[in-house]
Design a protein around this motif. Structure first.
Motif, PDB file in Angstrom:
ATOM      1  N   LEU A  54     -15.353 -60.009  76.276  1.00 14.00           N
ATOM      2  CA  LEU A  54     -15.265 -58.555  76.384  1.00 14.00           C
ATOM      3  C   LEU A  54     -16.370 -57.938  75.522  1.00 14.00           C
ATOM      4  CD1 LEU A  54     -11.966 -56.465  75.905  1.00 14.00           C
ATOM      5  CD2 LEU A  54     -14.175 -55.671  75.121  1.00 14.00           C
ATOM      6  N   LYS A  55     -17.349 -57.325  76.164  1.00 12.97           N
ATOM      7  CA  LYS A  55     -18.420 -56.634  75.437  1.00 12.97           C
ATOM      8  C   LYS A  55     -18.038 -55.163  75.260  1.00 12.97           C
ATOM      9  CE  LYS A  55     -22.084 -59.641  77.214  1.00 12.97           C
ATOM     10  NZ  LYS A  55     -23.258 -59.714  78.107  1.00 12.97           N
ATOM     11  N   PHE A  56     -17.985 -54.727  74.013  1.00 14.99           N
ATOM     12  CA  PHE A  56     -17.604 -53.351  73.663  1.00 14.99           C
ATOM     13  C   PHE A  56     -18.860 -52.636  73.179  1.00 14.99           C
ATOM     14  CE2 PHE A  56     -14.027 -50.851  71.245  1.00 14.99           C
ATOM     15  CZ  PHE A  56     -14.634 -49.642  71.573  1.00 14.99           C
ATOM     16  N   SER A  57     -19.364 -51.708  73.999  1.00 13.64           N
ATOM     17  CA  SER A  57     -20.592 -50.974  73.679  1.00 13.64           C
ATOM     18  C   SER A  57     -20.260 -49.576  73.164  1.00 13.64           C
ATOM     19  CB  SER A  57     -21.453 -50.857  74.943  1.00 13.64           C
ATOM     20  OG  SER A  57     -22.538 -49.983  74.748  1.00 13.64           O
ATOM     21  N   HIS A  58     -20.873 -49.190  72.049  1.00 15.38           N
ATOM     22  CA  HIS A  58     -20.741 -47.786  71.604  1.00 15.38           C
ATOM     23  C   HIS A  58     -22.050 -47.342  70.959  1.00 15.38           C
ATOM     24  CE1 HIS A  58     -20.162 -48.547  67.247  1.00 15.38           C
ATOM     25  NE2 HIS A  58     -19.390 -49.575  67.590  1.00 15.38           N
ATOM     26  N   VAL A  59     -22.166 -46.041  70.698  1.00 21.34           N
ATOM     27  CA  VAL A  59     -23.471 -45.478  70.333  1.00 21.34           C
ATOM     28  C   VAL A  59     -23.636 -45.139  68.857  1.00 21.34           C
ATOM     29  CG1 VAL A  59     -23.789 -44.530  72.648  1.00 21.34           C
ATOM     30  CG2 VAL A  59     -22.761 -43.096  70.873  1.00 21.34           C
ATOM     31  N   VAL A  60     -22.565 -45.223  68.075  1.00 21.02           N
ATOM     32  CA  VAL A  60     -22.667 -44.849  66.660  1.00 21.02           C
ATOM     33  C   VAL A  60     -22.812 -46.092  65.793  1.00 21.02           C
ATOM     34  CG1 VAL A  60     -21.407 -42.681  66.991  1.00 21.02           C
ATOM     35  CG2 VAL A  60     -20.145 -44.755  66.386  1.00 21.02           C
ATOM     36  N   SER A  61     -23.070 -45.885  64.511  1.00 22.54           N
ATOM     37  CA  SER A  61     -23.254 -47.034  63.616  1.00 22.54           C
ATOM     38  C   SER A  61     -21.921 -47.707  63.312  1.00 22.54           C
ATOM     39  CB  SER A  61     -23.942 -46.597  62.321  1.00 22.54           C
ATOM     40  OG  SER A  61     -23.115 -45.717  61.596  1.00 22.54           O
ATOM     41  N   ALA A  62     -21.997 -48.923  62.835  1.00 21.00           N
ATOM     42  CA  ALA A  62     -20.795 -49.725  62.586  1.00 21.00           C
ATOM     43  C   ALA A  62     -19.938 -49.180  61.454  1.00 21.00           C
ATOM     44  CB  ALA A  62     -21.203 -51.163  62.282  1.00 21.00           C
ATOM     45  N   ASN A  63     -20.530 -48.377  60.541  1.00 23.76           N
ATOM     46  CA  ASN A  63     -19.761 -47.896  59.393  1.00 23.76           C
ATOM     47  C   ASN A  63     -19.097 -46.542  59.625  1.00 23.76           C
ATOM     48  OD1 ASN A  63     -21.980 -46.249  59.322  1.00 23.76           O
ATOM     49  ND2 ASN A  63     -22.501 -46.622  57.183  1.00 23.76           N
ATOM     50  N   THR A  64     -19.095 -46.048  60.861  1.00 23.16           N
ATOM     51  CA  THR A  64     -18.394 -44.810  61.212  1.00 23.16           C
ATOM     52  C   THR A  64     -16.942 -45.140  61.573  1.00 23.16           C
ATOM     53  OG1 THR A  64     -19.012 -45.071  63.519  1.00 23.16           O
ATOM     54  CG2 THR A  64     -20.514 -43.765  62.148  1.00 23.16           C
ATOM     55  N   PRO A  65     -16.058 -44.121  61.640  1.00 26.17           N
ATOM     56  CA  PRO A  65     -14.681 -44.399  62.074  1.00 26.17           C
ATOM     57  C   PRO A  65     -14.610 -45.116  63.425  1.00 26.17           C
ATOM     58  CG  PRO A  65     -14.769 -42.252  61.063  1.00 26.17           C
ATOM     59  CD  PRO A  65     -16.197 -42.734  61.135  1.00 26.17           C
ATOM     60  N   LYS A  66     -15.434 -44.674  64.380  1.00 22.74           N
ATOM     61  CA  LYS A  66     -15.442 -45.342  65.691  1.00 22.74           C
ATOM     62  C   LYS A  66     -15.913 -46.786  65.557  1.00 22.74           C
ATOM     63  CE  LYS A  66     -17.534 -43.389  69.391  1.00 22.74           C
ATOM     64  NZ  LYS A  66     -18.519 -43.157  70.477  1.00 22.74           N
ATOM     65  N   GLY A  67     -16.984 -47.001  64.789  1.00 25.62           N
ATOM     66  CA  GLY A  67     -17.525 -48.334  64.604  1.00 25.62           C
ATOM     67  C   GLY A  67     -16.535 -49.268  63.913  1.00 25.62           C
ATOM     68  N   LYS A  68     -15.883 -48.775  62.884  1.00 26.55           N
ATOM     69  CA  LYS A  68     -14.891 -49.584  62.153  1.00 26.55           C
ATOM     70  C   LYS A  68     -13.671 -49.885  63.024  1.00 26.55           C
ATOM     71  CE  LYS A  68     -16.160 -48.042  57.497  1.00 26.55           C
ATOM     72  NZ  LYS A  68     -15.732 -47.234  56.327  1.00 26.55           N
ATOM     73  N   ALA A  69     -13.261 -48.894  63.816  1.00 27.10           N
ATOM     74  CA  ALA A  69     -12.104 -49.099  64.700  1.00 27.10           C
ATOM     75  C   ALA A  69     -12.423 -50.120  65.789  1.00 27.10           C
ATOM     76  CB  ALA A  69     -11.670 -47.776  65.314  1.00 27.10           C
ATOM     77  N   ALA A  70     -13.672 -50.109  66.269  1.00 27.21           N
ATOM     78  CA  ALA A  70     -14.087 -51.108  67.278  1.00 27.21           C
ATOM     79  C   ALA A  70     -14.000 -52.517  66.690  1.00 27.21           C
ATOM     80  CB  ALA A  70     -15.505 -50.809  67.753  1.00 27.21           C
TER      81      ALA A  70
ATOM     82  N   TYR B  28     -20.989 -54.120  70.191  1.00 20.82           N
ATOM     83  CA  TYR B  28     -22.409 -53.762  70.115  1.00 20.82           C
ATOM     84  C   TYR B  28     -22.531 -52.287  69.729  1.00 20.82           C
ATOM     85  CZ  TYR B  28     -23.202 -58.160  72.606  1.00 20.82           C
ATOM     86  OH  TYR B  28     -23.233 -59.487  72.964  1.00 20.82           O
ATOM     87  N   PRO B  29     -22.758 -51.986  68.444  1.00 20.13           N
ATOM     88  CA  PRO B  29     -22.885 -50.590  68.002  1.00 20.13           C
ATOM     89  C   PRO B  29     -24.281 -50.023  68.232  1.00 20.13           C
ATOM     90  CG  PRO B  29     -23.094 -52.052  66.122  1.00 20.13           C
ATOM     91  CD  PRO B  29     -22.857 -52.932  67.321  1.00 20.13           C
ATOM     92  N   SER B  30     -24.446 -48.747  67.881  1.00 21.16           N
ATOM     93  CA  SER B  30     -25.765 -48.084  67.825  1.00 21.16           C
ATOM     94  C   SER B  30     -26.587 -48.205  69.108  1.00 21.16           C
ATOM     95  CB  SER B  30     -26.574 -48.634  66.642  1.00 21.16           C
ATOM     96  OG  SER B  30     -25.845 -48.510  65.449  1.00 21.16           O
ATOM     97  N   SER B  31     -25.919 -48.085  70.263  1.00 26.86           N
ATOM     98  CA  SER B  31     -26.596 -48.119  71.573  1.00 26.86           C
ATOM     99  C   SER B  31     -27.406 -49.397  71.796  1.00 26.86           C
ATOM    100  CB  SER B  31     -27.514 -46.900  71.752  1.00 26.86           C
ATOM    101  OG  SER B  31     -26.810 -45.705  71.599  1.00 26.86           O
ATOM    102  N   GLN B  32     -26.971 -50.504  71.207  1.00 25.69           N
ATOM    103  CA  GLN B  32     -27.692 -51.768  71.386  1.00 25.69           C
ATOM    104  C   GLN B  32     -27.702 -52.202  72.852  1.00 25.69           C
ATOM    105  OE1 GLN B  32     -26.100 -54.788  68.785  1.00 25.69           O
ATOM    106  NE2 GLN B  32     -26.465 -53.575  66.944  1.00 25.69           N
ATOM    107  N   LEU B  33     -26.646 -51.882  73.585  1.00 27.98           N
ATOM    108  CA  LEU B  33     -26.584 -52.233  75.005  1.00 27.98           C
ATOM    109  C   LEU B  33     -26.874 -51.029  75.900  1.00 27.98           C
ATOM    110  CD1 LEU B  33     -23.505 -54.645  75.318  1.00 27.98           C
ATOM    111  CD2 LEU B  33     -25.926 -55.226  75.130  1.00 27.98           C
ATOM    112  N   TYR B  34     -26.121 -49.946  75.703  1.00 24.78           N
ATOM    113  CA  TYR B  34     -26.254 -48.756  76.557  1.00 24.78           C
ATOM    114  C   TYR B  34     -26.041 -47.496  75.730  1.00 24.78           C
ATOM    115  CZ  TYR B  34     -25.441 -52.132  80.335  1.00 24.78           C
ATOM    116  OH  TYR B  34     -25.526 -53.214  81.181  1.00 24.78           O
TER     117      TYR B  34
END
Length: 331
Positions: free
Chosen positions: A25-41, A61-67
């Protein structure tokens, strides 16, 4: 000989662990890993791998590494990525009803907001998204929005009159500013700081995280803690991937997501508090920023004016009267 045996056992264990992961399961998001979204992922990654006994390998995959968020919905439909958490605005064309969260002064507080998201209204919205070929899992917080200005302190609705407000592209936000006599200006987020600094725009609305990280408070004279609107994310999954999972693993995904959502909301509120304290410190040390917190009476004055726009969005193709009234009536 002993080293050879240990090495053989380690290799066997590694091979077993590799074979144990039946799904990736690849989980793509656009913010950095140390944000609430990044930590929750990352929390979701660890929890789902635990619950599934390693049968699902989650890769974040944080910070738009994929999309980026503009491309990720298409990628989900193609199963090129299996999970993402775009902002509500990215669903505008496929499920305009998510603009419910743009309506000003709709939510009394964060607890009311979460009761709406976790209740009947939230379920209806998730069903609308899932009907479009992607599976809606849960709502994550970015935060409530606050007004800021360099022209005049925004305390009562009439204070907004004539001010040029930067807004995101949204019919609801356009109506919100016009209702109080303001002049809505659509502008890319990347241009907001210079726009405020140079006086191209007078005012803006942002959650504390945006104000603090982008230093908007350093180019504004007034910050009004209004909690008038909300920004959030919808965690979604590829329908093809979801349908490929047996019932027990689907249950694991739901459980891991439920726990990750609770964690994300807690982290978002903690960060909001921490960053607001930093803004308060800046205001005290420099004297360049006045912070106003709306009283219940002032909030009610705003709500009375702004709620007049709700009927404009009663049409089901916009938001829908049932959703708006359902949110208002959620106990």
């Amino acid at each position: 000989m002993k080293k050879l045996v240990i090495g053989t056992v380690a290799a066997a264990m590694l091979a077993t662990a590799t074979l144990a992961a039946e799904y990736t399961l690849k989980f793509s998001h656009v913010v950095s890993a140390n944000t609430p979204k990044g930590k929750a992922a990352e929390f979701f990654e660890k929890r789902l791998e635990e619950l599934s006994g390693g049968r699902i390998d989650v890769q974040v995959y944080p910070s738009s590494q994929l999309y980026n968020d503009n491309a990720v919905v298409k990628a989900l439909r193609l199963d090129s990525v299996q999970m993402a958490a775009p902002s509500f605005s990215k669903f505008g064309k496929i499920v305009p009803q998510l603009a419910l969260f743009d309506l000003p002064f709709l939510f009394k507080d964060v607890d009311h907001l979460h009761r709406v998201q976790d209740g009947e209204v939230g379920e209806k919205l998730k069903e609308m998204v899932s009907a479009k070929g992607i599976v809606a899992l849960d709502f994550w917080d970015a935060g409530f929005k606050q007004f800021s200005s360099s022209k005049k302190a925004i305390v009562m609705p009439e204070d907004a009159e004539g001010q040029k407000f930067r807004i995101m592209s949204s019919k609801v936000l356009e109506a919100q500013i016009k209702a109080v006599g303001g002049n809505p200006q659509m502008m890319p987020f990347s241009e907001v700081y210079s726009g405020l600094q140079q006086g191209v725009i007078d005012a803006a609305e942002n959650p504390i995280s945006n104000i603090y990280t982008k230093k908007f408070h350093e180019v504004q004279k007034y910050l009004t803690m209004s909690d008038h609107g909300y920004l959030g994310y919808l965690v979604v999954m590829s329908k093809k991937f979801w349908n490929s999972l047996p019932a027990d693993l689907q249950a694991n995904v739901k459980q891991a997501m439920k726990e990750a959502t609770a964690e994300e909301r807690k982290l978002a509120q903690a960060l909001d508090k921490e960053q607001f304290e930093e803004i308060q410190k800046y205001a005290k040390e420099t004297g360049n920023l006045e912070i106003i917190t709306l009283t219940p009476e002032q909030r009610e004055a705003w709500r009375k004016v702004e709620s007049t726009i709700y009927p404009e969005f009663y049409d089901k193709d916009k938001i829908g009267k049932d959703l708006i009234e359902g949110a208002l009536n959620t106990k």
